[in-house]
Motif scaffolding. Structure first.
Motif, short mmCIF file in Angstrom:
data_model
loop_
_atom_site.label_atom_id
_atom_site.label_comp_id
_atom_site.label_asym_id
_atom_site.label_seq_id
_atom_site.Cartn_x
_atom_site.Cartn_y
_atom_site.Cartn_z
N VAL A 1 0.96 -1.10 0.12
CA VAL A 1 -0.05 -0.07 0.06
C VAL A 1 1.00 1.22 0.06
N GLY A 2 0.17 2.50 -0.15
CA GLY A 2 0.96 3.40 -0.37
C GLY A 2 1.23 4.41 0.58
N THR A 3 0.04 4.75 1.61
CA THR A 3 0.03 5.81 2.55
C THR A 3 -0.37 5.16 3.94
N PRO A 4 -0.05 6.01 5.08
CA PRO A 4 -0.81 5.47 6.27
C PRO A 4 -2.26 5.39 6.42
N ARG A 5 -2.82 6.22 5.65
CA ARG A 5 -4.42 5.94 5.65
C ARG A 5 -4.70 4.66 5.24
N GLU A 6 -4.10 4.40 3.98
CA GLU A 6 -4.18 2.83 3.39
C GLU A 6 -3.98 1.81 4.34
N MET A 7 -2.77 1.80 4.87
CA MET A 7 -2.13 1.12 5.79
C MET A 7 -3.47 0.72 7.01
N GLN A 8 -3.80 1.90 7.50
CA GLN A 8 -4.79 1.85 8.79
C GLN A 8 -6.27 1.02 7.90
N GLN A 9 -6.60 1.51 6.71
CA GLN A 9 -7.79 0.51 6.42
C GLN A 9 -7.53 -1.03 6.11
N VAL A 10 -6.22 -1.24 5.67
CA VAL A 10 -5.92 -2.72 5.40
C VAL A 10 -6.10 -3.27 7.02
N ALA A 11 -5.41 -2.53 7.87
CA ALA A 11 -5.50 -3.17 9.20
C ALA A 11 -6.81 -3.37 9.57
N ARG A 12 -7.88 -2.50 9.45
CA ARG A 12 -9.24 -2.72 9.74
C ARG A 12 -9.88 -3.99 9.15
N VAL A 13 -9.45 -4.46 7.64
CA VAL A 13 -9.97 -5.42 7.11
C VAL A 13 -9.14 -6.85 8.00
N PHE A 14 -8.14 -6.62 8.21
CA PHE A 14 -7.50 -7.82 8.58
C PHE A 14 -7.89 -8.11 10.11
N ALA A 15 -8.23 -6.88 10.77
CA ALA A 15 -8.64 -7.19 12.16
C ALA A 15 -9.89 -7.94 12.08
N PHE B 1 0.24 -9.16 9.31
CA PHE B 1 -0.70 -9.33 9.95
C PHE B 1 -1.09 -10.61 10.01
N ARG B 2 -1.34 -11.02 11.33
CA ARG B 2 -1.55 -12.72 11.67
C ARG B 2 -2.29 -12.86 12.89
N PRO B 3 -2.68 -14.04 13.14
CA PRO B 3 -3.32 -14.42 14.75
C PRO B 3 -2.17 -14.61 15.56
N VAL B 4 -2.51 -14.22 16.58
CA VAL B 4 -1.53 -14.22 17.71
C VAL B 4 -1.71 -15.49 18.77
N ASP B 5 -2.96 -15.63 19.01
CA ASP B 5 -3.18 -16.67 19.95
C ASP B 5 -2.74 -18.17 19.36
N GLU C 1 -8.85 5.13 -3.95
CA GLU C 1 -9.65 4.54 -2.91
C GLU C 1 -9.40 2.95 -3.21
N LEU C 2 -8.77 2.38 -2.33
CA LEU C 2 -8.40 0.90 -2.38
C LEU C 2 -9.75 -0.03 -1.83
N PHE C 3 -10.25 0.49 -0.80
CA PHE C 3 -11.16 -0.44 0.06
C PHE C 3 -12.41 0.46 0.06
N ILE D 1 -1.27 3.29 11.81
CA ILE D 1 -2.33 2.18 11.78
C ILE D 1 -3.57 2.26 12.87
N GLU D 2 -2.80 3.14 13.88
CA GLU D 2 -3.95 3.22 15.08
C GLU D 2 -4.10 1.85 15.92
N ARG D 3 -3.08 1.20 15.79
CA ARG D 3 -2.95 -0.08 16.59
C ARG D 3 -1.65 -0.62 16.94
N GLU D 4 -1.30 -1.16 17.84
CA GLU D 4 0.09 -1.41 18.45
C GLU D 4 0.66 -2.49 17.55
#
Length: 475
Positions: free
Chosen positions: A67-81, A108-112, A152-154, A430-433
């Motif tokens: 992806v190209g921007t922090p905004r796009e990274m934040q959006q893809v983080a929402r999809v994977f969440a 982005f992956r499961p952690v448990d 707009e990617l998503f 991405i507004e998440r740790e």
């Protein structure tokens, strides 16, 4: 109701089917991986499943997107969440690659542990760094950022469904179906014509930058099945006429424990794309951006183990640069045999690898009390160790795969100072740790120690942790 792990499994399956239709050589890669895994299982029996059941190994995939921007990274983080996937690890490929690869990445992956066992799908996700003046001067940065801000990617519907799945940890069947349709469509290769002049402008800087910022969409860059014998797979793919990259990235093949991650791929294919020329006409061109990767996963290493790994890579680099005529693979194997533990027990005893610990249920009882130290518990047969599989990535290996599939070296202005990126900056974007993988592996180990202490009546688990010479407890 469709749970998050079921969404994740369905998404991985549909993505694989879509990518196989778009890149037929990927289907060949999956088929050969399955054949190799079946042959290894027949030859080795239960030992072949030491690092995961054959069901998990066969189903396992990782993908890669850019992806190209922090905004796009934040959006893809929402999809994977929505799929129960969290950002783990920070990778700076700008420094790991000799070619121009101006991206920073996370996975982005499961952690448990239970979630990983259900479905371990993960996506290595890279973000362009337009602010780095070594790659982009002020004018190109401004043009690039304007271009990226206008796409707009998503779609909003996908993001709304993703947020609902994250919040409720499940979706009704009809909403789940719509989410999966939109999510898979977001990673398909677009048929929209590519602005040839703009793409070529970015490609002169970096083929990776052009793939990210030269088009108005994103796409799966590669998908990766897991194989139990990557050297055999490399040989069989070559026999089938598939052009592989020059080497297998990561640790060498040797007689000792498999650690971390070994990766290879077939070379990026020339795929037909519609290209719009400056006069507005559309012609058929070709771009090389997508390839098929395969991986073999080993034991997760502690911080001390990773330091040892990095040190040995440095030794291999030095010896290979001397031009003795030995292949790099032979040099690496000799270095590993001199400096890495030859067995799992020694790897654990030296604190280099992560393991979970489990009480031996059928140990003969002789009336003695179990010892308080972990090393003695293992040596006297009270407890046995199981290796923790490495779930993450290696920046140098990822950069090596990227580099092997580039159309050119690109350019880098070494007189400019690099723009700083780190895990904290990415977390803010991405507004998440962005989680630390070492912490996650240590938590698995420590949870198992707590269960051992409870089962054997040893009281405080910290009593086991005082044994600093066993099991990676120094990390």
């Amino acid at each position: 109701m469709i749970s998050q792990w079921q969404l994740r499994a369905a998404f991985a399956t549909r993505l694989s089917e879509m990518y196989g239709r778009e890149v037929p050589a990927y289907t060949t890669l999956v088929d050969v991986s399955r054949e190799v895994n079946e042959d290894v299982l027949r030859a080795r029996g239960a030992d072949a499943e030491r690092l995961g059941s054959i069901g998990r190994v066969t189903a396992e995939r990782h993908g890669a997107i850019r992806v190209g921007t922090p905004r796009e990274m934040q959006q893809v983080a929402r999809v994977f969440a929505a799929l129960g996937m969290h950002p783990v690890g920070f990778y700076d490929l700008r420094e790991a690659a000799a070619s121009a690869v101006p991206v920073v990445s996370t996975a982005f992956r499961p952690v448990d542990r239970d979630e990983l066992a259900r479905n371990p799908f993960r996506v290595f996700t890279s973000m362009l760094t337009p602010a780095d003046p070594r790659f982009f001067d002020a004018d190109l940065r401004s043009r690039l950022e304007t271009f990226l801000a206008g796409r707009e990617l998503f779609p909003p519907e996908l993001l709304a469904l993703a947020d609902r799945a994250t919040r409720e940890r499940e979706l009704p069947a009809d909403a789940a179906e719509r989410f999966l349709q939109l999510a898979v469509q977001s990673f398909e290769l677009s048929t929209e014509p590519v602005d040839a002049a703009w793409y070529e402008t970015l490609e002169r800087v970096s083929a990776v930058a052009a793939d990210i910022g030269g088009v108005r969409s994103t796409h799966i860059n590669h998908l990766t099945p897991r194989v139990l014998d990557i050297d055999e797979l490399y040989r069989r793919m070559t026999e089938r006429g598939i052009e592989m990259i020059d080497a297998i990235q990561g640790p060498p093949a040797w007689h000792g424990p498999d650690v971390l991650l070994r990766q290879t791929s077939f070379r990026a294919l020339a795929e037909k794309r519609a290209m719009r020329t400056p006069d507005g006409t559309v012609r058929t061109g070709a771009l090389r951006v997508r390839f098929g990767e395969v991986e073999a996963r080993g034991i997760a290493l502690t911080r001390e183990g990773r330091a040892r790994y990095d040190e040995l890579l440095g030794r291999v680099d030095q010896q290979a640069a001397q031009g003795t005529g030995e292949s790099r693979a032979d040099i690496a194997r000799a270095v590993w045999e001199r400096h890495m533990p030859a067995g799992e027990e020694q790897l654990a005893a030296e604190g280099l690898g992560y393991f979970t610990y489990h009480v031996v249920p059928d140990r003969p009882r002789d009336g003695s009390r179990p010892p308080s130290g972990l090393g003695e518990l293992v040596r006297q047969g009270w407890v046995h160790a199981r290796p923790i599989v490495y779930e993450d990535f290696l920046p140098r290996s990822a950069a090596g795969i990227f580099q092997s599939n580039l159309t050119g070296e690109g350019t880098r202005n070494t007189t400019q100072e690099a723009t700083a990126y780190d895990a904290d900056r990415l977390s803010g974007a991405i507004e998440r740790e962005v989680l630390d993988p070492f912490t996650l592996y240590a938590r698995q180990r420590d949870d198992s120690l707590a269960r051992v202490a409870d089962a054997l009546g040893l009281g405080d688990v910290r009593g086991l942790g005082d044994d600093r010479e066993f099991g990676g407890l120094r990390s």
